[in-house]
Design a protein around this motif. Sequence first.
Motif, mmCIF file in Angstrom:
data_model
loop_
_atom_site.group_PDB
_atom_site.id
_atom_site.type_symbol
_atom_site.label_atom_id
_atom_site.label_comp_id
_atom_site.label_asym_id
_atom_site.label_seq_id
_atom_site.Cartn_x
_atom_site.Cartn_y
_atom_site.Cartn_z
ATOM 1 N N ASP A 1 0.842 -1.193 0.000
ATOM 2 C CA ASP A 1 0.000 0.000 0.000
ATOM 3 C C ASP A 1 0.880 1.247 0.000
ATOM 4 O OD1 ASP A 1 -2.454 -1.248 -0.067
ATOM 5 O OD2 ASP A 1 -2.712 -1.246 2.111
ATOM 6 N N ILE A 2 0.469 2.257 -0.792
ATOM 7 C CA ILE A 2 1.198 3.515 -0.902
ATOM 8 C C ILE A 2 0.364 4.610 -0.246
ATOM 9 C CG2 ILE A 2 2.248 5.191 -2.470
ATOM 10 C CD1 ILE A 2 2.175 2.918 -4.621
ATOM 11 N N TYR A 3 0.979 5.359 0.651
ATOM 12 C CA TYR A 3 0.301 6.472 1.332
ATOM 13 C C TYR A 3 1.026 7.770 0.995
ATOM 14 C CZ TYR A 3 -2.028 2.873 4.089
ATOM 15 O OH TYR A 3 -2.774 1.781 4.478
ATOM 16 N N LEU A 4 0.278 8.752 0.478
ATOM 17 C CA LEU A 4 0.832 10.052 0.135
ATOM 18 C C LEU A 4 0.032 11.153 0.809
ATOM 19 C CD1 LEU A 4 1.264 9.688 -3.757
ATOM 20 C CD2 LEU A 4 3.014 9.307 -2.008
ATOM 21 N N ALA A 5 0.729 12.239 1.170
ATOM 22 C CA ALA A 5 0.022 13.442 1.609
ATOM 23 C C ALA A 5 -0.503 14.212 0.412
ATOM 24 C CB ALA A 5 0.944 14.324 2.449
ATOM 25 N N ALA A 6 0.172 14.073 -0.747
ATOM 26 C CA ALA A 6 -0.266 14.754 -1.968
ATOM 27 C C ALA A 6 0.265 14.015 -3.181
ATOM 28 C CB ALA A 6 0.213 16.203 -1.984
ATOM 29 N N LEU A 7 -0.544 13.942 -4.224
ATOM 30 C CA LEU A 7 -0.122 13.411 -5.517
ATOM 31 C C LEU A 7 0.063 14.601 -6.448
ATOM 32 C CD1 LEU A 7 0.434 10.904 -7.278
ATOM 33 C CD2 LEU A 7 -1.987 10.959 -7.926
ATOM 34 N N ASP A 8 1.321 14.897 -6.777
ATOM 35 C CA ASP A 8 1.629 16.059 -7.611
ATOM 36 C C ASP A 8 1.545 15.715 -9.093
ATOM 37 O OD1 ASP A 8 1.893 17.553 -5.345
ATOM 38 O OD2 ASP A 8 3.920 18.248 -5.747
ATOM 39 N N GLU A 9 1.856 16.705 -9.913
ATOM 40 C CA GLU A 9 1.579 16.628 -11.356
ATOM 41 C C GLU A 9 2.499 15.681 -12.111
ATOM 42 O OE1 GLU A 9 1.710 19.672 -15.178
ATOM 43 O OE2 GLU A 9 1.537 20.493 -13.152
ATOM 44 N N LYS A 10 3.822 15.883 -11.981
ATOM 45 C CA LYS A 10 4.752 15.142 -12.844
ATOM 46 C C LYS A 10 6.183 15.362 -12.368
ATOM 47 C CE LYS A 10 5.302 19.071 -15.979
ATOM 48 N NZ LYS A 10 5.200 19.568 -17.371
ATOM 49 N N LEU A 11 7.136 14.729 -13.075
ATOM 50 C CA LEU A 11 8.557 15.007 -12.910
ATOM 51 C C LEU A 11 9.001 15.954 -14.009
ATOM 52 C CD1 LEU A 11 10.006 11.435 -12.245
ATOM 53 C CD2 LEU A 11 9.549 13.217 -10.555
ATOM 54 N N ASN A 12 9.922 16.871 -13.663
ATOM 55 C CA ASN A 12 10.475 17.723 -14.718
ATOM 56 C C ASN A 12 11.650 17.022 -15.387
ATOM 57 O OD1 ASN A 12 12.712 18.078 -13.042
ATOM 58 N ND2 ASN A 12 12.190 20.174 -12.478
ATOM 59 N N GLU A 13 12.333 17.720 -16.290
ATOM 60 C CA GLU A 13 13.382 17.095 -17.102
ATOM 61 C C GLU A 13 14.588 16.657 -16.288
ATOM 62 O OE1 GLU A 13 13.819 21.521 -16.971
ATOM 63 O OE2 GLU A 13 12.200 20.115 -17.445
ATOM 64 N N VAL A 14 14.757 17.168 -15.080
ATOM 65 C CA VAL A 14 15.887 16.744 -14.241
ATOM 66 C C VAL A 14 15.438 15.895 -13.056
ATOM 67 C CG1 VAL A 14 17.397 18.633 -14.919
ATOM 68 C CG2 VAL A 14 15.828 18.957 -12.997
ATOM 69 N N GLY A 15 14.198 15.413 -13.096
ATOM 70 C CA GLY A 15 13.731 14.461 -12.102
ATOM 71 C C GLY A 15 13.174 15.034 -10.828
ATOM 72 N N TYR A 16 12.892 16.347 -10.790
ATOM 73 C CA TYR A 16 12.269 16.951 -9.618
ATOM 74 C C TYR A 16 10.746 16.896 -9.743
ATOM 75 C CZ TYR A 16 16.439 18.838 -7.340
ATOM 76 O OH TYR A 16 17.624 18.972 -6.664
ATOM 77 N N ILE A 17 10.081 16.708 -8.615
ATOM 78 C CA ILE A 17 8.622 16.690 -8.596
ATOM 79 C C ILE A 17 8.089 18.095 -8.828
ATOM 80 C CG2 ILE A 17 6.610 16.334 -7.102
ATOM 81 C CD1 ILE A 17 8.121 14.019 -5.806
ATOM 82 N N VAL A 18 7.060 18.193 -9.683
ATOM 83 C CA VAL A 18 6.413 19.472 -10.007
ATOM 84 C C VAL A 18 4.966 19.441 -9.511
ATOM 85 C CG1 VAL A 18 5.720 21.004 -11.895
ATOM 86 C CG2 VAL A 18 7.867 19.715 -12.069
ATOM 87 N N PRO A 19 4.492 20.402 -8.682
ATOM 88 C CA PRO A 19 5.261 21.554 -8.182
ATOM 89 C C PRO A 19 6.222 21.204 -7.054
ATOM 90 C CG PRO A 19 3.048 21.619 -7.315
ATOM 91 C CD PRO A 19 3.074 20.474 -8.285
#
Length: 206
Positions: free
Chosen positions: A175-193
Amino acid sequence: MLHVLNHPLITHKLAIMRDQNTSTKDFRQNLDEIAGLMAYEVTRDLPTKSVTVTTPIRECVTEQISKDVVLVPILRAGLGMVNGILNLIPTAKVGHVGLYRDEETLLPHEYFAKYPKNLEDAVVMVVDPMLATGGSADAAITLVKSRGAKQIKLVCLVGVPEGVRLIEKNHPDVDIYLAALDEKLNEVGYIVPGLGDAGDRIFGTK
């Protein structure tokens, strides 16, 4: 199964953490508090056993948790979630797993591991603030499984669909628990936003 804990208190505190002007102290404090709030939901299905206690009035048959809880933070950022969970579950044991990414293959490799002896019978929570590509979480889950863990929960602050899909594919039993599901990864692998580099912001090395 994915659980996104959409709670006003969690969202409020996460908004503070996302702010680039938030200090290390406030970032760390809000992470502690969110981890504790998440732990309440993550432990909702912990197994219990019947026990008899004597109250000041009479004997009472009630319930207590029947399995040990083991926290396994992924170094180093995962350490930032440990205290918040331990405040709620002070009897939990804590293991550690350290991973680094091979610059050529981009695959994670273990450089440190220390676990309690009871993984096979415990509820194991692998914790890390960020679920980005999912590579580190995937490797950590594989490692604790190789040590005998059978009931595993992945607890992260912020994730993206790419990381969620990898864990669901490779570990459908987790099971996966998140406080927030964000949009995507950018070109250098950072979560956006996202909220930037969690490790740097926790330990003041940004």
